[in-house]
Design an enzyme around this catalytic site. Structure first.
Site: not given
Length: 309
Positions: A57, A144
């Site tokens: 991506i 995260y």
């Protein structure tokens, strides 16, 4: 009612959740394009009717967007390992933040109608109250959690500046078929692997920590529902139920008819003690609710993997 055929790009479409989304989209007659760099995704997960691009991506995605008139993007690709995020926050942010911004730039350039973004319960951090609703304070305790929350802000501003519609889905703990027990696998996939191998599972901490486990087919269905609903909304996708890791071991022993005992090790940094997410908004806004109880989802998962052992 016949489904309108749309062209949908699924990032991470060879991965655990992404591949189930791809399958459901194709079952509903959508044209599906997949972008996956196969760092964790697997070719065996791919639906043969999907158009597949082996890309990251963060890469130049011109070939994908120029070849297809993409109307919807369901963004699943991510670095999802909490411990890896703590060890390498630069890599974690590069994939989850920079990669998402790169994708959103293409969405605006090529007039994508809507982005459905996979966020996480990790954005909430240690809960101030249970169950956690969408109004709960966002206070991640792992990199995260930070890197999954940051794109939510980007989506909001992209929407305001470029009229790009979006829905943010904050997942509880996903489990089910195709979840890899190696590397960044969730606790259920790791335990399924142990139970079918006859090995005692390892629990970090005392096992009384709780999670809200939601089956992968239910998550995929929520993503399809979000294509036409939940404009500019943040929505929890969960079972609205907390289960301790010790209860999970007991349930698995019952399902597989074994009597394995857990080994207990020190609690890990960045792990949340108690968590479950309220899913009232998903029911109201998406007309979605989970179809699988934890026991039903575990039975289906065990049945699938028994054939592999």
């Amino acid at each position: 009612m016949e489904n309108k055929v749309n062209t949908v790009l699924v990032t991470g479409g060879a991965g655990f959740i992404g591949s189930h989304i791809v399958d459901q989209l194709i079952e509903n007659n959508h044209q599906v394009v997949v972008v996956d760099n196969f760092s964790t995704g697997k070719e065996e997960n791919l639906n043969e009717q999907a158009e597949v691009f082996d890309l990251d991506i963060r890469d130049d995605l011109t070939t994908v967007f120029s070849k297809f008139d993409i109307e919807y993007v369901i963004h699943q690709a991510a670095q999802i390992d909490i411990q890896k995020s703590i060890a390498a926050p630069d890599f974690d942010s590069d994939v989850n933040v920079t990669g998402t911004v790169n994708l959103l730039n293409y969405c605006t350039e090529y007039d994508v109608k809507k982005v459905v973004y996979a966020s996480s319960a990790a954005v909430y951090g240690q809960p101030e109250y249970l169950g956690i609703d969408e109004e709960h304070l966002v206070n991640p305790i792992s990199f995260y959690g930070v890197s999954k929350h940051t794109p939510e802000h980007y989506l909001k501003v992209f929407s305001e500046l470029y009229d790009l519609d979006y829905t943010i889905l904050r997942y509880a703990n996903a489990y089910g078929i195709r979840q890899d027990p190696k590397g960044e696998g969730g606790v259920i996939s790791i335990f399924v692997d142990k139970f079918l191998s006859g090995e005692n599972p390892t629990i970090f901490g005392d096992g009384e920590q709780t999670r809200d486990f939601v089956y992968v087919d239910d998550i995929a269905a929520a993503n399809l529902a979000a294509m036409d609903n939940g404009s500019e909304e943040i929505i929890n996708i969960s079972c609205n139920q907390q289960t301790s890791v010790n209860q999970l071991v007991d349930l698995m022993n019952d399902i597989v008819d074994t009597d394995l005992e857990a080994n207990y090790e020190e609690e890990r940094a960045g792990d949340i003690r108690y968590s479950y997410l309220i899913n009232d908004k998903a029911k109201e806004v998406l007309d979605w609710e989970p179809q699988y109880s934890l026991e039903e989802g575990l039975k289906e998962t065990f049945d699938y993997y028994k054939n592999k052992y």
